[in-house]
Design a protein around this motif. Structure first.
Motif, PDB file in Angstrom:
ATOM      1  N   VAL A  62      71.546  27.682 -20.780  1.00 39.10           N
ATOM      2  CA  VAL A  62      70.994  28.896 -21.546  1.00 39.10           C
ATOM      3  C   VAL A  62      70.239  29.689 -20.199  1.00 39.10           C
ATOM      4  CG1 VAL A  62      69.168  29.668 -22.987  1.00 39.10           C
ATOM      5  CG2 VAL A  62      70.402  27.382 -23.383  1.00 39.10           C
ATOM      6  N   VAL A  63      69.997  28.935 -19.127  1.00 35.07           N
ATOM      7  CA  VAL A  63      69.207  29.799 -18.035  1.00 35.07           C
ATOM      8  C   VAL A  63      69.994  30.998 -17.554  1.00 35.07           C
ATOM      9  CG1 VAL A  63      69.958  28.523 -16.204  1.00 35.07           C
ATOM     10  CG2 VAL A  63      67.499  29.387 -16.130  1.00 35.07           C
ATOM     11  N   GLY A  64      71.157  30.893 -17.574  1.00 31.85           N
ATOM     12  CA  GLY A  64      71.934  32.083 -17.320  1.00 31.85           C
ATOM     13  C   GLY A  64      71.703  33.491 -17.971  1.00 31.85           C
ATOM     14  N   SER A  65      71.377  33.077 -19.272  1.00 30.94           N
ATOM     15  CA  SER A  65      71.209  34.344 -19.954  1.00 30.94           C
ATOM     16  C   SER A  65      69.693  34.693 -19.766  1.00 30.94           C
ATOM     17  CB  SER A  65      71.066  34.048 -21.652  1.00 30.94           C
ATOM     18  OG  SER A  65      72.471  33.451 -22.024  1.00 30.94           O
ATOM     19  N   VAL A  66      68.614  33.969 -19.284  1.00 28.85           N
ATOM     20  CA  VAL A  66      67.555  34.584 -18.878  1.00 28.85           C
ATOM     21  C   VAL A  66      67.825  35.247 -17.542  1.00 28.85           C
ATOM     22  CG1 VAL A  66      65.230  33.578 -17.998  1.00 28.85           C
ATOM     23  CG2 VAL A  66      66.178  32.599 -19.893  1.00 28.85           C
ATOM     24  N   PHE A  67      68.313  34.863 -16.675  1.00 29.09           N
ATOM     25  CA  PHE A  67      68.596  35.529 -15.403  1.00 29.09           C
ATOM     26  C   PHE A  67      69.302  36.979 -15.640  1.00 29.09           C
ATOM     27  CE2 PHE A  67      68.565  31.395 -12.921  1.00 29.09           C
ATOM     28  CZ  PHE A  67      67.605  31.427 -12.418  1.00 29.09           C
ATOM     29  N   GLU A  68      70.293  36.840 -16.707  1.00 32.40           N
ATOM     30  CA  GLU A  68      71.112  38.133 -16.994  1.00 32.40           C
ATOM     31  C   GLU A  68      70.066  39.030 -17.707  1.00 32.40           C
ATOM     32  OE1 GLU A  68      74.405  39.726 -20.330  1.00 32.40           O
ATOM     33  OE2 GLU A  68      74.202  37.249 -19.929  1.00 32.40           O
ATOM     34  N   ALA A  69      69.207  38.535 -18.501  1.00 38.02           N
ATOM     35  CA  ALA A  69      68.015  39.493 -18.820  1.00 38.02           C
ATOM     36  C   ALA A  69      67.083  40.245 -17.872  1.00 38.02           C
ATOM     37  CB  ALA A  69      67.108  38.664 -19.932  1.00 38.02           C
ATOM     38  N   ALA A  70      66.832  39.294 -17.069  1.00 37.97           N
ATOM     39  CA  ALA A  70      65.790  39.847 -15.792  1.00 37.97           C
ATOM     40  C   ALA A  70      66.798  40.728 -14.852  1.00 37.97           C
ATOM     41  CB  ALA A  70      65.472  38.545 -14.864  1.00 37.97           C
ATOM     42  N   ASN A  71      68.072  40.484 -14.748  1.00 36.35           N
ATOM     43  CA  ASN A  71      68.914  41.574 -14.030  1.00 36.35           C
ATOM     44  C   ASN A  71      68.811  42.934 -14.850  1.00 36.35           C
ATOM     45  OD1 ASN A  71      70.907  42.440 -12.042  1.00 36.35           O
ATOM     46  ND2 ASN A  71      72.335  42.145 -13.603  1.00 36.35           N
ATOM     47  N   TRP A  72      69.165  43.024 -16.152  1.00 34.68           N
ATOM     48  CA  TRP A  72      69.243  44.018 -17.085  1.00 34.68           C
ATOM     49  C   TRP A  72      67.824  44.754 -17.039  1.00 34.68           C
ATOM     50  CZ3 TRP A  72      73.597  45.992 -17.403  1.00 34.68           C
ATOM     51  CH2 TRP A  72      74.562  45.273 -17.653  1.00 34.68           C
ATOM     52  N   VAL A  73      66.533  43.863 -16.857  1.00 37.21           N
ATOM     53  CA  VAL A  73      65.161  44.473 -16.790  1.00 37.21           C
ATOM     54  C   VAL A  73      64.972  45.343 -15.476  1.00 37.21           C
ATOM     55  CG1 VAL A  73      62.911  44.097 -16.723  1.00 37.21           C
ATOM     56  CG2 VAL A  73      64.133  43.148 -18.441  1.00 37.21           C
ATOM     57  N   SER A  74      65.404  44.748 -14.498  1.00 42.47           N
ATOM     58  CA  SER A  74      65.502  45.264 -13.029  1.00 42.47           C
ATOM     59  C   SER A  74      66.405  46.522 -13.162  1.00 42.47           C
ATOM     60  CB  SER A  74      66.174  44.346 -12.140  1.00 42.47           C
ATOM     61  OG  SER A  74      65.412  43.119 -12.016  1.00 42.47           O
TER      62      SER A  74
END
Length: 144
Positions: free
Chosen positions: A92-104
């Motif tokens: 699941v952590v990949g989705s968290v990193f993906e969300a952080a990337n989109w926020v950036s």
């Protein structure tokens, strides 16, 4: 490329912070320039249970709806997402990193989309925890 939305009768959407409700018939809208758009069904209610993932989701949702808050919210969002990355498994952590990337990148809608599977996983974990707690309480009750 334009964004094409088909709205159900009486469905609400938020466009650049403005809440819009469809009339009694199905309608199609075409948004031809960049705008912050989200359907009401994708919004969390501010009164929902404040789990860690829902807190991050709600902050991102607020950044999407209220552009004037983004400068102060983005660092808080990134901190919450960093905390979530330490909690969840690799699945699941990949989705968290993906969300952080989109926020950036300032794409808050895609960040919300990336967090939805994490929110589902969190709900599964809380349901399992609740079931285990109930079973433990029932066993303790039998011992008395």
């Amino acid at each position: 490329m334009a964004l094409r939305l088909t709205l159900k009768p009486n469905e609400r959407i938020v466009v650049n912070g403005c809440v819009i409700r469809n009339a009694n018939r199905r309608q199609t809208l075409q948004i031809e320039n960049t705008a912050d758009v989200i359907r009401a069904e994708d919004l969390l209610d501010e009164n929902c249970e404040p789990t860690p993932v829902k807190q991050a989701y709600f902050l991102i949702q607020t950044a999407l709806i209220r552009a004037d808050t983004r400068d102060t919210l983005v660092p808080v969002i990134q901190e919450k997402l960093a905390d979530l990355a330490t909690i969840f498994s690799a699945a699941v952590v990949g989705s968290v990193f993906e969300a952080a990337n989109w926020v950036s990148q300032g794409d808050y809608y895609k960040a919300l989309s990336a967090l939805r599977p994490v929110m589902r996983r969190e709900e599964e974990l809380f349901a399992r925890l609740s079931a285990n707690t109930s079973a433990t309480a029932a066993l303790e009750g039998e011992e008395c």
